[in-house]
Scaffold this active site. Structure first.
Site, PDB file in Angstrom:
ATOM      1  CB  SER A   1      -8.635  -5.159  -3.588  1.00 35.35           C
ATOM      2  OG  SER A   1      -9.249  -3.897  -3.757  1.00 35.35           O
TER       3      SER A   1
ATOM      4  CG  HIS B   1      -0.307   2.096  -9.326  1.00 34.51           C
ATOM      5  ND1 HIS B   1      -0.493   1.604  -8.054  1.00 34.51           N
ATOM      6  CD2 HIS B   1      -1.357   2.924  -9.564  1.00 34.51           C
ATOM      7  CE1 HIS B   1      -1.620   2.113  -7.548  1.00 34.51           C
ATOM      8  NE2 HIS B   1      -2.151   2.924  -8.448  1.00 34.51           N
TER       9      HIS B   1
ATOM     10  CD  GLU C   1       2.201 -13.293  15.508  1.00 33.91           C
ATOM     11  OE1 GLU C   1       2.237 -12.134  15.971  1.00 33.91           O
ATOM     12  OE2 GLU C   1       1.687 -14.264  16.111  1.00 33.91           O
TER      13      GLU C   1
ATOM     14  CG  ASP D   1      -2.085   0.941   1.059  1.00 28.80           C
ATOM     15  OD1 ASP D   1      -2.378   1.327  -0.092  1.00 28.80           O
ATOM     16  OD2 ASP D   1      -2.709   1.299   2.082  1.00 28.80           O
TER      17      ASP D   1
ATOM     18  CG  LEU E   1       9.038 -17.236  -3.709  1.00 31.48           C
ATOM     19  CD1 LEU E   1       8.914 -17.240  -2.188  1.00 31.48           C
ATOM     20  CD2 LEU E   1       9.473 -15.837  -4.163  1.00 31.48           C
TER      21      LEU E   1
ATOM     22  CD  GLU F   1     -13.231  -4.877  -1.910  1.00 31.81           C
ATOM     23  OE1 GLU F   1     -12.047  -5.252  -1.897  1.00 31.81           O
ATOM     24  OE2 GLU F   1     -14.188  -5.668  -1.872  1.00 31.81           O
TER      25      GLU F   1
ATOM     26  CG  ASN G   1       2.086   1.593  -5.294  1.00 27.23           C
ATOM     27  OD1 ASN G   1       3.084   1.497  -4.612  1.00 27.23           O
ATOM     28  ND2 ASN G   1       1.595   0.602  -6.008  1.00 27.23           N
TER      29      ASN G   1
HETATM   30  C1  IPE Z   1      -5.476  -2.726  -0.580  1.00 25.46           C
HETATM   31  O1  IPE Z   1      -5.105  -1.399  -0.669  1.00 25.46           O
HETATM   32  C2  IPE Z   1      -5.417  -3.344  -1.939  1.00 25.46           C
HETATM   33  C3  IPE Z   1      -4.084  -3.501  -2.504  1.00 25.46           C
HETATM   34  C4  IPE Z   1      -2.955  -3.185  -1.950  1.00 25.46           C
HETATM   35  C5  IPE Z   1      -4.059  -4.083  -3.822  1.00 25.46           C
HETATM   36  P1  IPE Z   1      -6.185  -0.234  -0.785  1.00 25.46           P
HETATM   37  O2  IPE Z   1      -5.421   1.018  -0.746  1.00 25.46           O
HETATM   38  O3  IPE Z   1      -7.085  -0.464  -1.913  1.00 25.46           O
HETATM   39  O4  IPE Z   1      -6.993  -0.481   0.558  1.00 25.46           O
HETATM   40  P2  IPE Z   1      -7.933   0.509   1.374  1.00 25.46           P
HETATM   41  O5  IPE Z   1      -8.984   0.992   0.458  1.00 25.46           O
HETATM   42  O6  IPE Z   1      -7.024   1.585   1.856  1.00 25.46           O
HETATM   43  O7  IPE Z   1      -8.414  -0.314   2.480  1.00 25.46           O
HETATM   44  C1  IPE Z   2      -1.561   0.239  -3.278  1.00 26.23           C
HETATM   45  O1  IPE Z   2      -1.320   1.582  -3.341  1.00 26.23           O
HETATM   46  C2  IPE Z   2      -1.675  -0.389  -4.635  1.00 26.23           C
HETATM   47  C3  IPE Z   2      -3.046  -0.686  -5.061  1.00 26.23           C
HETATM   48  C4  IPE Z   2      -4.116  -0.583  -4.342  1.00 26.23           C
HETATM   49  C5  IPE Z   2      -3.199  -1.134  -6.423  1.00 26.23           C
HETATM   50  P1  IPE Z   2      -2.500   2.621  -3.361  1.00 26.23           P
HETATM   51  O2  IPE Z   2      -2.778   2.960  -4.784  1.00 26.23           O
HETATM   52  O3  IPE Z   2      -3.672   2.133  -2.570  1.00 26.23           O
HETATM   53  O4  IPE Z   2      -1.828   3.829  -2.649  1.00 26.23           O
HETATM   54  P2  IPE Z   2      -2.510   4.858  -1.666  1.00 26.23           P
HETATM   55  O5  IPE Z   2      -3.069   4.060  -0.526  1.00 26.23           O
HETATM   56  O6  IPE Z   2      -3.567   5.551  -2.451  1.00 26.23           O
HETATM   57  O7  IPE Z   2      -1.390   5.731  -1.266  1.00 26.23           O
HETATM   58 MG    MG Z   3      -4.147   2.389  -0.570  1.00 22.32          MG
END
Ligand code: IPE
Ligand code: IPE
Ligand code: MG
Length: 623
Positions: free
Chosen positions: A431, A403, A571, A386, A495, A433, A388
């Site tokens: 995800s 990304h 964990e 998370d 792996l 979502e 990016n």
């Molecule tokens: C979770 O991150 C999904 C991925 C890392 C692919 P999100 O940034 O989408 O999650 P929320 O919305 O903050 O929970």
């Molecule tokens: C995680 O980074 C990667 C994906 C969810 C694809 P984010 O894109 O959620 O980055 P933030 O949370 O907005 O910084």
């Molecule tokens: Mg995020």
């Protein structure tokens, strides 16, 4: 803003390049027979010399086999710089040109050849020396932003810009040395010296290029440095030499010399590499002398030290470096057959490449994994990658860039997992979502994954790749590539990497329940006897072990619908850094921290465990 006294606006078209002369380092022994390739490297050499004679001289201190790769890297950085700085061209247009050059490089890397000579040499260098050029994406994105004009409030901002734009290119050179078997390993206790040295180099460049940068609308000296000299900033912008400007420049050259003078930095390093760095420091001090001597002409053109002064530094260095390198046997990659740079029309072929599995490239600072006792080693680490978006936004870049740059961190995790001997690594990539995001962002994520699957550096590691997620909504090509890689890598043993794409925990559970209902309907299971094991057997990947350690970056403490079945007893480990800022050492740190945790799985502590002096000596209660 590297030094570019004779900037060439655009790379010459391939047809125009002159063939390399015989007997130079672009000769057959180093580059091979292919005349186009030799011509491409020769152009890179000329570009390096024209842009920055000092860099060219430093490259001459390197072993002959490494020089073409250095010219290719430097010429590419200069070509991008020129595109970003072209006088008289609209900033938006310049930014777009940098972007198209970067995109063209991605394409060229994919096909293994280019119609542009500088990129052709760079693509060859990347393949020959196994360089991961995706690490340069962040630097290229920063160069694109430079087209819009630069100002820094303080040294911290100035430093951050330098480490984004320049350091990744330097890292590639360090990687080159590693690959050749002469690592430029910096001792951990000299890191502060190293940072000062890099600052000194950057300040020397900033002062040298003052006139050209001002002409482009950049003033790279941070405000914090100019404030003690009232009026200096205004005078510089108007390109007016004044006592305030003179005092500022004098103070800056003193600071530059102090930063550059780090006698202990190269102690213990390979003597050849040490000579390169010490000579670089010597040349930059000469450059600062030239800045001091320039006076008002500093605002008209970049000052240059005299030929005689440079020769005094370079000649002895040349002799010493020739001796130093002659004592070191270097690993030189085989010359690529000319056929390998012919443009390929189809995607990567099937399992034939498996014979060529390679080990993970070493960490850029030579970091090695800690030793973890077998009973402290997790079997399965799952990561929510998370941050990016925020990483990119904090740098004024589009979320997409986050990304793209984040891909390098994913490579690092796989390298680190292989090095420490982890069995299962699962990465949350998109995800169920995440479809709520803009189409552009979603498309970028898919394109990045597709590129990785087709051409990424993980393809020839000992990694079994597979995909977990909804099968019905992703682009067809992407699904095809995911399935192809799963099939191609199925017998690998190092792996298991599971990529969660269009993955949602509730979706996984719902689909598993449906599969179980179907099994009950046809009489394969008796619904009255269904237990957790029956459920687990109907999961999409029934062999995926429970997650031992769930790590989330990006300063959020939630699990966002990730692997709810498998993480029931995981964990949890949360860290503040955004995903593009982490590397394999952070994975090792996470695993080390996991080893300190006391896992009980619902059991009570025994009295001896209560009295345990240190968690490090605690036997793992899992077993
Ligand atoms: C979770 O991150 C999904 C991925 C890392 C692919 P999100 O940034 O989408 O999650 P929320 O919305 O903050 O929970
Ligand atoms: C995680 O980074 C990667 C994906 C969810 C694809 P984010 O894109 O959620 O980055 P933030 O949370 O907005 O910084
Ligand atoms: Mg995020």
């Amino acid at each position: 803003m590297r030094t570019h006294p004779h900037a060439q606006p655009t790379p010459a078209p391939f047809d125009d390049v002159r063939p390399a002369r015989r007997g130079r380092a672009t000769g057959r022994a180093v580059v091979g027979e292919d005349p186009l390739l030799r011509a491409a490297y020769a152009l890179c050499r000329r570009t390096t010399r024209a842009h920055d004679p000092a860099i060219h001289a430093l490259v001459q201190l390197m072993p002959a086999v490494l020089r073409p790769a250095c010219w290719a890297l430097w010429a590419a950085a200069s070509a991008l710089d020129d595109l970003a700085d072209r006088p008289g061209v609209e900033p938006a247009r310049r930014a777009a040109d940098v972007e198209s050059w970067t995109k063209a490089l991605e394409h060229d890397l994919a096909v293994g050849a280019s119609t542009d000579p500088i990129r052709h040499a760079l693509v060859d260098t990347a393949a020959r020396w196994r360089l991961d050029l995706s690490d340069l994406r962040g630097a290229m994105a920063t160069t694109r932003e430079d087209a819009r004009g630069l100002r820094f409030a303080d040294w911290a901002q100035w430093r951050a810009w330098c480490s984004r734009e320049v350091a990744p290119w330097v890292e590639q050179v360090r990687h080159l040395f590693d690959q050749a078997g002469a690592p430029m390993t910096l001792r951990l206790d000299r890191q502060a010296d190293y940072r000062h040295f890099v600052d000194g180099a950057q300040l020397t460049d900033t002062l040298t290029d003052l006139s050209t940068d001002l002409a482009q609308g950049h003033l790279l000296l941070p405000r914090e440095a100019m404030e003690p000299f009232p009026g200096a900033e205004e005078d510089l912008i108007r390109r007016r030499w004044s006592p305030a400007v003179a005092a500022l420049i004098a103070e800056m050259t003193v600071l530059g010399r102090r930063w550059l003078t780090r006698p202990a930095m190269t102690r213990g390093m390979h003597p050849g590499a040490a000579i390169v760095l010490d000579t670089a420091a010597g040349l930059m001090r000469l450059q600062l002398d030239a800045v001091d001597a320039a006076g008002p002409t500093l605002l008209a053109r970049p000052p240059r030290p005299s030929v005689a002064a440079r020769a005094r530094v370079l000649l002895p260095a040349r002799l010493r470096s020739a001796v130093a390198w002659s004592l070191t046997p270097l690993t030189v990659p085989a010359v690529r057959p000319a056929a390998a740079v012919v443009v390929k029309t189809s995607g990567p072929g099937p399992a034939a490449e498996d014979a060529g599995l390679r080990p993970p490239p070493p960490h850029r600072d030579g970091a090695r994994p800690p030793h973890i006792a077998a009973d402290k080693m997790p079997e399965h680490v799952a990561i929510i990658m998370d941050g990016n978006g925020r990483w990119a936004q904090q740098r004024g870049l589009g979320r997409q860039e986050g990304h793209r740059v984040g891909t390098a961190a994913a490579h690092e995790m796989v390298y680190g997992a292989l090095e420490i001997g982890l069995r299962h690594l699962t990465l949350y990539t998109f995800s169920t979502e995440n479809w709520k995001r803009d189409t552009d962002e979603v498309t970028t994520i898919f394109q990045t994954v597709q590129h990785e699957l087709d051409h990424g550096p993980l393809r020839d590691l000992n990694v079994r790749q597979r995909w977990s997620g909804r099968p019905d909504r992703l682009p067809e090509d992407l699904v095809h590539a995911l399935e192809r890689e799963e099939h191609r890598t199925r017998d690998r043993t190092g792996l298991t990497l599971t990529i969660c794409l269009d993955y949602g925990g509730r979706d996984e559970i719902t689909r598993t329940a449906a599969a179980l209902a179907q099994a009950a309907r046809v009489g394969d299971v008796d619904p009255r006897l269904i237990g957790p094991d029956d459920f687990a057997r109907h999961l999409p990947h029934p062999d995926m072990p429970d997650v031992d350690l769930l790590w989330r970056t990006g300063d959020e403490q939630r699990t966002s619908n990730f692997l709810p079945w498998h993480t029931a007893y995981a964990e949890l480990y949360f860290t503040p850094d955004h995903w593009p800022d982490v590397d394999r050492r952070d994975l090792w740190q996470a695993i080390t921290e996991y080893g300190r945790r006391q896992r009980r799985h619902g059991a009570a502590l025994t009295s001896s465990e209560h009295q345990r002096p240190s968690p490090h000596t605690q036997p793992d209660s899992r077993h």
